[in-house]
Design a protein around this motif. Structure first.
Motif, PDB file in Angstrom:
ATOM      1  N   GLY A 149      12.234  -1.061  -2.839  1.00 44.84           N
ATOM      2  CA  GLY A 149      12.988  -1.159  -1.591  1.00 44.84           C
ATOM      3  C   GLY A 149      14.204  -0.255  -1.552  1.00 44.84           C
ATOM      4  N   ALA A 150      15.028  -0.278  -2.566  1.00 43.92           N
ATOM      5  CA  ALA A 150      16.290   0.478  -2.537  1.00 43.92           C
ATOM      6  C   ALA A 150      16.059   1.984  -2.608  1.00 43.92           C
ATOM      7  N   SER A 151      15.082   2.413  -3.403  1.00 37.89           N
ATOM      8  CA  SER A 151      14.896   3.856  -3.613  1.00 37.89           C
ATOM      9  C   SER A 151      14.078   4.512  -2.494  1.00 37.89           C
ATOM     10  N   GLY A 152      13.399   3.712  -1.678  1.00 39.33           N
ATOM     11  CA  GLY A 152      12.540   4.299  -0.642  1.00 39.33           C
ATOM     12  C   GLY A 152      11.322   4.980  -1.235  1.00 39.33           C
ATOM     13  N   ARG A 153      10.879   4.493  -2.400  1.00 41.53           N
ATOM     14  CA  ARG A 153       9.725   5.076  -3.082  1.00 41.53           C
ATOM     15  C   ARG A 153       8.767   3.972  -3.521  1.00 41.53           C
ATOM     16  N   LEU A 154       7.456   4.293  -3.490  1.00 40.23           N
ATOM     17  CA  LEU A 154       6.435   3.392  -4.018  1.00 40.23           C
ATOM     18  C   LEU A 154       5.863   4.038  -5.272  1.00 40.23           C
ATOM     19  N   ALA A 155       5.918   3.323  -6.395  1.00 41.27           N
ATOM     20  CA  ALA A 155       5.353   3.843  -7.643  1.00 41.27           C
ATOM     21  C   ALA A 155       3.897   3.409  -7.749  1.00 41.27           C
ATOM     22  N   VAL A 156       3.020   4.392  -7.960  1.00 33.38           N
ATOM     23  CA  VAL A 156       1.587   4.121  -8.147  1.00 33.38           C
ATOM     24  C   VAL A 156       1.259   4.499  -9.587  1.00 33.38           C
ATOM     25  N   GLU A 157       0.792   3.525 -10.368  1.00 26.77           N
ATOM     26  CA  GLU A 157       0.512   3.800 -11.783  1.00 26.77           C
ATOM     27  C   GLU A 157      -0.884   3.324 -12.148  1.00 26.77           C
ATOM     28  N   ALA A 158      -1.581   4.173 -12.912  1.00 32.97           N
ATOM     29  CA  ALA A 158      -2.899   3.809 -13.422  1.00 32.97           C
ATOM     30  C   ALA A 158      -3.102   4.573 -14.725  1.00 32.97           C
ATOM     31  N   GLY A 159      -3.237   3.830 -15.827  1.00 37.30           N
ATOM     32  CA  GLY A 159      -3.387   4.499 -17.118  1.00 37.30           C
ATOM     33  C   GLY A 159      -2.193   5.402 -17.374  1.00 37.30           C
ATOM     34  N   ARG A 160      -2.483   6.684 -17.594  1.00 35.19           N
ATOM     35  CA  ARG A 160      -1.395   7.629 -17.874  1.00 35.19           C
ATOM     36  C   ARG A 160      -0.908   8.360 -16.627  1.00 35.19           C
ATOM     37  N   SER A 161      -1.475   8.012 -15.480  1.00 38.84           N
ATOM     38  CA  SER A 161      -1.079   8.689 -14.225  1.00 38.84           C
ATOM     39  C   SER A 161       0.045   7.919 -13.542  1.00 38.84           C
ATOM     40  N   ASN A 162       1.065   8.657 -13.115  1.00 37.22           N
ATOM     41  CA  ASN A 162       2.178   8.051 -12.373  1.00 37.22           C
ATOM     42  C   ASN A 162       2.472   8.870 -11.123  1.00 37.22           C
ATOM     43  N   PHE A 163       2.581   8.195 -10.017  1.00 41.35           N
ATOM     44  CA  PHE A 163       2.932   8.868  -8.760  1.00 41.35           C
ATOM     45  C   PHE A 163       4.099   8.123  -8.124  1.00 41.35           C
ATOM     46  N   SER A 164       4.936   8.875  -7.398  1.00 42.30           N
ATOM     47  CA  SER A 164       6.030   8.245  -6.667  1.00 42.30           C
ATOM     48  C   SER A 164       5.951   8.743  -5.228  1.00 42.30           C
ATOM     49  N   LEU A 165       5.681   7.830  -4.298  1.00 42.00           N
ATOM     50  CA  LEU A 165       5.441   8.219  -2.901  1.00 42.00           C
ATOM     51  C   LEU A 165       6.577   7.743  -1.996  1.00 42.00           C
ATOM     52  N   ALA A 166       6.910   8.596  -1.010  1.00 39.45           N
ATOM     53  CA  ALA A 166       7.958   8.229  -0.043  1.00 39.45           C
ATOM     54  C   ALA A 166       7.464   7.086   0.836  1.00 39.45           C
ATOM     55  N   THR A 167       8.360   6.154   1.147  1.00 41.01           N
ATOM     56  CA  THR A 167       7.989   5.028   2.014  1.00 41.01           C
ATOM     57  C   THR A 167       8.848   5.034   3.276  1.00 41.01           C
ATOM     58  N   LEU A 168       8.415   4.305   4.270  1.00 39.47           N
ATOM     59  CA  LEU A 168       9.209   4.077   5.488  1.00 39.47           C
ATOM     60  C   LEU A 168       9.346   2.569   5.661  1.00 39.47           C
ATOM     61  N   PRO A 169      10.430   2.112   6.305  1.00 38.72           N
ATOM     62  CA  PRO A 169      10.657   0.665   6.404  1.00 38.72           C
ATOM     63  C   PRO A 169       9.540  -0.062   7.151  1.00 38.72           C
ATOM     64  N   LYS A 170       9.167  -1.220   6.634  1.00 42.22           N
ATOM     65  CA  LYS A 170       8.070  -1.990   7.241  1.00 42.22           C
ATOM     66  C   LYS A 170       8.421  -2.454   8.654  1.00 42.22           C
ATOM     67  N   GLU A 171       9.722  -2.582   8.943  1.00 38.19           N
ATOM     68  CA  GLU A 171      10.151  -3.043  10.271  1.00 38.19           C
ATOM     69  C   GLU A 171       9.767  -2.050  11.369  1.00 38.19           C
ATOM     70  N   ASP A 172       9.600  -0.773  10.991  1.00 41.36           N
ATOM     71  CA  ASP A 172       9.269   0.261  11.988  1.00 41.36           C
ATOM     72  C   ASP A 172       7.785   0.256  12.354  1.00 41.36           C
ATOM     73  N   PHE A 173       6.979  -0.465  11.562  1.00 39.46           N
ATOM     74  CA  PHE A 173       5.523  -0.383  11.756  1.00 39.46           C
ATOM     75  C   PHE A 173       5.103  -1.175  12.994  1.00 39.46           C
ATOM     76  N   PRO A 174       4.372  -0.529  13.930  1.00 37.56           N
ATOM     77  CA  PRO A 174       3.973  -1.243  15.155  1.00 37.56           C
ATOM     78  C   PRO A 174       2.772  -2.155  14.895  1.00 37.56           C
ATOM     79  N   VAL A 175       2.910  -3.418  15.208  1.00 34.86           N
ATOM     80  CA  VAL A 175       1.790  -4.355  15.067  1.00 34.86           C
ATOM     81  C   VAL A 175       1.238  -4.631  16.459  1.00 34.86           C
ATOM     82  N   MET A 176      -0.083  -4.490  16.593  1.00 36.60           N
ATOM     83  CA  MET A 176      -0.702  -4.665  17.912  1.00 36.60           C
ATOM     84  C   MET A 176      -0.514  -6.099  18.409  1.00 36.60           C
ATOM     85  N   ALA A 177      -0.069  -6.205  19.636  1.00 38.71           N
ATOM     86  CA  ALA A 177       0.173  -7.546  20.207  1.00 38.71           C
ATOM     87  C   ALA A 177      -1.143  -8.321  20.276  1.00 38.71           C
TER      88      ALA A 177
END
Length: 372
Positions: free
Chosen positions: A93-121
């Motif tokens: 939450g604080a860093s604005g990054r999502l860490a994806v890890e599997a075995g020896r692979s590590n990725f860090s992906l940019a995130t956007l706040p969940k509040e901005d996501f449009p949910v269909m009425a």
């Protein structure tokens, strides 16, 4: 949020989500998938504002929470991970990054706040019923080839799903047409579907829906309102707006007085059309059918590239007839036939032709002729 999930389950969920996401969009959040973890399950939600898909799957949830991340990027990463890998997704939450890890692979992906996501009425659905996946698959698979791609006639850019009367009583019917060919497919009316409003299901929704319908015995919960349609399995919920327009009265173009009957092996016919069309000019791709006593000659004459002719043994005992069709339309219609025989009903060389599978009238196709 912190979860661990099997690669195969993650790939299935993310691939459904990323295919809904529009590749070119001006709103960054619409490129993302909303990941929500709670209890022992995680859900992946994606939308293009017209379609929304939610895929729920089991996972080890160490810390509940939610975030959004690029759907296409996540899908590409998971796709390239080795089979059987255990994937962990961590968002602080604080860093604005999502860490994806599997075995020896590590990725860090940019995130956007969940509040901005449009949910269909959610809307009130006028009709709720359940249908077998195999029945829905047949309705949409056999009709979707005739959907129009002309943007100006937007009301033809989908499959018209409605309750109709047939000889054996009421049926659930799907119709698609582009003005050159038409497909009309019937299926038994599911319990509770009698008061369903007729809706036009958009082309993209039909494509996305196909992924829910692979398991023949699966029951799909269908909910329909004047503006939306929803298809749900225990894991996946697909909600879509329907096309706001009036589907034309298709019954007027289905010929009823065609008496000349041609019966032909569908596979042989399709292969013969494909072979002779090889020499036709790409623009018109016209194939001429010359019918005589138990004989069909398919021919193409393209002055700039050559000519081709093939004869087929068929069942036909009406007067001589010569009629031309667009080769692509003939091939698409012939490829819908599941049984051995295709039956064509002709009137004259200028009138629409009717095609069905054997004596089965639950699937009929109409194709307009061409001048040759």
């Amino acid at each position: 949020m912190k979860i661990s999930i099997e690669r195969a389950a993650l790939l299935k969920a993310v691939s459904q989500a990323q295919s809904v996401v529009e590749r070119r969009n001006t709103i960054p959040i619409l490129a993302n998938v909303l990941i929500e973890a709670e209890g022992d399950a995680v859900s992946f939600r994606a939308t293009d504002l017209d379609i929304e898909v939610v895929d729920k799957t089991l996972a080890q949830v160490e810390r509940a929470g939610a975030t959004t991340v690029s759907a296409v990027m996540l899908h590409e990463i998971v796709r390239k991970l080795p089979d059987g890998a255990l994937v962990s997704l961590t968002d602080d939450g604080a860093s604005g990054r999502l860490a994806v890890e599997a075995g020896r692979s590590n990725f860090s992906l940019a995130t956007l706040p969940k509040e901005d996501f449009p949910v269909m009425a959610t809307s009130e659905y006028a009709s709720n019923f359940s249908a077998r996946a195999a029945d829905l698959r047949r309705l949409f698979d056999k009709s979707k080839f005739a959907i129009s791609t002309e943007e100006t006639r937007y009301y033809l850019n989908g499959v018209y799903m409605h309750v109709a009367d047939s000889d054996g009583g009421k049926v659930l019917r799907c119709v698609a047409t582009d003005g050159h060919r038409l497909a009309r497919i019937d299926s038994g009316l599911p319990d509770g579907a009698g008061d369903m409003p007729g809706v036009i299901v958009p082309r993209k929704t039909v494509g996305e829906l196909r992924k829910l319908l692979d398991d023949d015995d699966m029951q799909i919960a269908v909910s329909v309102s004047e503006t939306k349609i929803r298809f749900a399995t225990p894991e996946i919920t697909l909600t879509s707006k329907v096309i706001d327009g009036t589907f034309p009265d298709y019954t007027r173009v289905i010929p009823t007085g065609n008496t000349r009957k041609l019966e032909v092996d569908a596979a042989d016919f399709a292969q013969a059309v494909d072979r002779v069309a090889t020499v036709s000019s790409e623009r018109s791709r016209a194939v001429k059918l010359s019918l005589d006593e138990d004989r069909l000659i398919l021919s193409v004459n393209a002055p700039d590239s050559g000519a081709a002719e093939e004869e087929l043994a068929v069942a036909y005992n009406d007067e001589r007839l010569e009629i031309g069709f667009n080769a692509k339309y003939l091939l698409e219609i012939a490829s819908q036939v599941d049984r051995e025989n295709a039956v064509f009903m002709f009137n004259s060389s200028g009138d629409p032709t009717l095609m069905r599978e054997g004596n089965d009238t639950s699937a009929i196709y109409v194709v307009m002729p061409m001048r040759v």
